[in-house]
Design a protein around this motif. Structure first.
Motif, PDB file in Angstrom:
ATOM      1  N   LEU A  41      35.131  51.543  36.284  1.00 15.61           N
ATOM      2  CA  LEU A  41      34.441  50.626  37.194  1.00 15.61           C
ATOM      3  C   LEU A  41      35.303  49.454  37.618  1.00 15.61           C
ATOM      4  O   LEU A  41      34.942  48.693  38.516  1.00 15.61           O
ATOM      5  CB  LEU A  41      33.162  50.093  36.537  1.00 15.61           C
ATOM      6  CG  LEU A  41      32.092  51.134  36.230  1.00 15.61           C
ATOM      7  CD1 LEU A  41      30.931  50.489  35.485  1.00 15.61           C
ATOM      8  CD2 LEU A  41      31.591  51.804  37.503  1.00 15.61           C
ATOM      9  N   GLY A  42      36.445  49.267  36.991  1.00 18.88           N
ATOM     10  CA  GLY A  42      37.302  48.153  37.350  1.00 18.88           C
ATOM     11  C   GLY A  42      36.713  46.819  36.934  1.00 18.88           C
ATOM     12  O   GLY A  42      35.952  46.723  35.965  1.00 18.88           O
ATOM     13  N   LEU A  43      37.046  45.779  37.679  1.00 22.08           N
ATOM     14  CA  LEU A  43      36.532  44.443  37.410  1.00 22.08           C
ATOM     15  C   LEU A  43      35.346  44.173  38.329  1.00 22.08           C
ATOM     16  O   LEU A  43      35.436  44.377  39.541  1.00 22.08           O
ATOM     17  CB  LEU A  43      37.614  43.381  37.673  1.00 22.08           C
ATOM     18  CG  LEU A  43      38.657  43.150  36.600  1.00 22.08           C
ATOM     19  CD1 LEU A  43      39.588  44.340  36.443  1.00 22.08           C
ATOM     20  CD2 LEU A  43      39.454  41.887  36.905  1.00 22.08           C
TER      21      LEU A  43
ATOM     22  N   TYR B  36      47.133  43.842  41.400  1.00 21.48           N
ATOM     23  CA  TYR B  36      47.335  43.210  40.109  1.00 21.48           C
ATOM     24  C   TYR B  36      47.842  44.267  39.143  1.00 21.48           C
ATOM     25  O   TYR B  36      47.530  45.450  39.245  1.00 21.48           O
ATOM     26  CB  TYR B  36      46.019  42.642  39.555  1.00 21.48           C
ATOM     27  CG  TYR B  36      45.554  41.371  40.201  1.00 21.48           C
ATOM     28  CD1 TYR B  36      44.763  41.391  41.341  1.00 21.48           C
ATOM     29  CD2 TYR B  36      45.881  40.136  39.657  1.00 21.48           C
ATOM     30  CE1 TYR B  36      44.324  40.222  41.930  1.00 21.48           C
ATOM     31  CE2 TYR B  36      45.439  38.957  40.234  1.00 21.48           C
ATOM     32  CZ  TYR B  36      44.662  39.009  41.365  1.00 21.48           C
ATOM     33  OH  TYR B  36      44.219  37.849  41.937  1.00 21.48           O
ATOM     34  N   LYS B  38      48.136  45.093  34.918  1.00 27.60           N
ATOM     35  CA  LYS B  38      47.532  44.688  33.649  1.00 27.60           C
ATOM     36  C   LYS B  38      48.138  45.478  32.496  1.00 27.60           C
ATOM     37  O   LYS B  38      48.077  46.704  32.473  1.00 27.60           O
ATOM     38  CB  LYS B  38      46.015  44.895  33.696  1.00 27.60           C
ATOM     39  CG  LYS B  38      45.309  44.358  32.454  1.00 27.60           C
ATOM     40  CD  LYS B  38      43.821  44.600  32.521  1.00 27.60           C
ATOM     41  CE  LYS B  38      43.097  43.967  31.337  1.00 27.60           C
ATOM     42  NZ  LYS B  38      43.548  44.481  30.043  1.00 27.60           N
ATOM     43  N   PHE B  89      45.488  47.416  39.544  1.00 25.52           N
ATOM     44  CA  PHE B  89      44.226  47.273  40.259  1.00 25.52           C
ATOM     45  C   PHE B  89      44.496  46.814  41.690  1.00 25.52           C
ATOM     46  O   PHE B  89      45.296  45.901  41.908  1.00 25.52           O
ATOM     47  CB  PHE B  89      43.336  46.204  39.602  1.00 25.52           C
ATOM     48  CG  PHE B  89      42.824  46.569  38.239  1.00 25.52           C
ATOM     49  CD1 PHE B  89      43.441  46.096  37.102  1.00 25.52           C
ATOM     50  CD2 PHE B  89      41.697  47.379  38.104  1.00 25.52           C
ATOM     51  CE1 PHE B  89      42.968  46.427  35.841  1.00 25.52           C
ATOM     52  CE2 PHE B  89      41.214  47.717  36.847  1.00 25.52           C
ATOM     53  CZ  PHE B  89      41.849  47.242  35.713  1.00 25.52           C
ATOM     54  N   PHE B 101      37.164  44.766  43.279  1.00 30.05           N
ATOM     55  CA  PHE B 101      38.288  45.443  42.635  1.00 30.05           C
ATOM     56  C   PHE B 101      38.051  46.945  42.571  1.00 30.05           C
ATOM     57  O   PHE B 101      36.903  47.409  42.447  1.00 30.05           O
ATOM     58  CB  PHE B 101      38.452  44.927  41.201  1.00 30.05           C
ATOM     59  CG  PHE B 101      39.134  43.602  41.089  1.00 30.05           C
ATOM     60  CD1 PHE B 101      38.438  42.431  41.327  1.00 30.05           C
ATOM     61  CD2 PHE B 101      40.470  43.518  40.735  1.00 30.05           C
ATOM     62  CE1 PHE B 101      39.062  41.197  41.225  1.00 30.05           C
ATOM     63  CE2 PHE B 101      41.106  42.295  40.626  1.00 30.05           C
ATOM     64  CZ  PHE B 101      40.400  41.125  40.870  1.00 30.05           C
ATOM     65  N   GLY B 102      39.159  47.680  42.617  1.00 28.06           N
ATOM     66  CA  GLY B 102      39.096  49.106  42.338  1.00 28.06           C
ATOM     67  C   GLY B 102      39.047  49.348  40.840  1.00 28.06           C
ATOM     68  O   GLY B 102      39.147  48.416  40.038  1.00 28.06           O
ATOM     69  N   ALA B 103      38.912  50.632  40.466  1.00 30.43           N
ATOM     70  CA  ALA B 103      38.752  50.999  39.058  1.00 30.43           C
ATOM     71  C   ALA B 103      40.071  50.995  38.290  1.00 30.43           C
ATOM     72  O   ALA B 103      40.072  51.034  37.061  1.00 30.43           O
ATOM     73  CB  ALA B 103      38.084  52.361  38.951  1.00 30.43           C
TER      74      ALA B 103
END
Lengths: 114, 111
Positions: A41-43, B36, B38, B89, B101-103
């Motif tokens: 689901l991401g952020l 981004y 991570k 992301f 944001f994407g997953a």
């Protein structure tokens, strides 16, 4: 360097408990954000604040509230923790009018609700 | 309903080769796009951005391409290095910094 700190890296709470997650930034940023990160689901944005005592709901505010009494501090409150709130919580900040809108993130709090 | 989608959950690439990460979006009103990176146990860090009025932005080994007609964003990393192994992301903004944001895509760079 911009520093965003979060009060805990790991938390374990029981269902029904009231939970406080604290975030502090040291760069005098006006905007602060709370996200949760879940696999696939991401952020997702929970709440954001663009000034002291100002707050706006994000995409998933249900079950959460926030407090911003000082510019550098933004707190996320789970009024009555539930197991579906087990997640990674990320705080972020950026200055008003940031050219590229980039946000500076804290290291995250891994919350487990049992 | 997710407005920003990263359809590849993972990508494996050899060191020195090109990594291409893709991102699709549904809202034509998005005006700014960011990538981004991570690492585990760390928060996301900003990598590169692009405004909707541009179609390419380059920063060292990283280039972002924007195809507005296709509502498609891609990130190219050339050459890929072991330190690039991370989750990436993409994010899109409708206004002043509130992002979708994407997953995420997990990139693994192999020797």
């Amino acid at each position: 360097d911009v520093k965003v700190t979060q009060s805990s890296r790991y938390l374990v709470k029981r269902t029904g408990e009231k939970v406080f997650l604290e975030c502090v930034q040291d760069m005098d940023h006006e905007n602060m954000f709370w996200y949760r990160q879940d696999p696939g689901l991401g952020l997702r944005l929970i709440y954001f604040s663009y000034d002291v005592k100002m707050k706006e709901k994000g995409d998933i505010p249900e079950g959460y509230s926030v407090s911003r009494e000082k510019k550098e501090r933004f707190s996320l409150i789970l009024e009555s923790a539930s197991t579906n709130q087990t997640s990674m919580y990320l705080c972020a900040s950026n200055p008003r009018g940031a050219r590229s809108y980039e946000q500076y993130f804290g290291p995250g709090t891994r919350l487990t609700v049992t | 309903d997710q407005q920003v989608k990263q359809n590849s959950p993972s990508l494996s690439v050899q060191e020195g080769r090109i990594s291409i990460l893709n991102c699709d979006y549904t809202n034509s009103m998005f005006d700014y796009f960011l990538w981004y990176k991570k690492y585990p146990a760390e928060g996301p860090t900003f990598l590169i951005s692009i405004s909707s009025i541009k179609d390419k932005n380059e920063d060292g080994r990283f280039t972002v391409f924007l195809n507005k007609s296709a509502k498609h964003l891609s990130l190219h990393i050339v050459p890929s290095q072991p330190g690039d192994s991370a989750v990436y992301f993409c994010a899109a903004s409708l206004s002043w910094g509130k992002f979708q944001f994407g997953a995420g895509t997990q990139v693994v760079v192999t020797p």
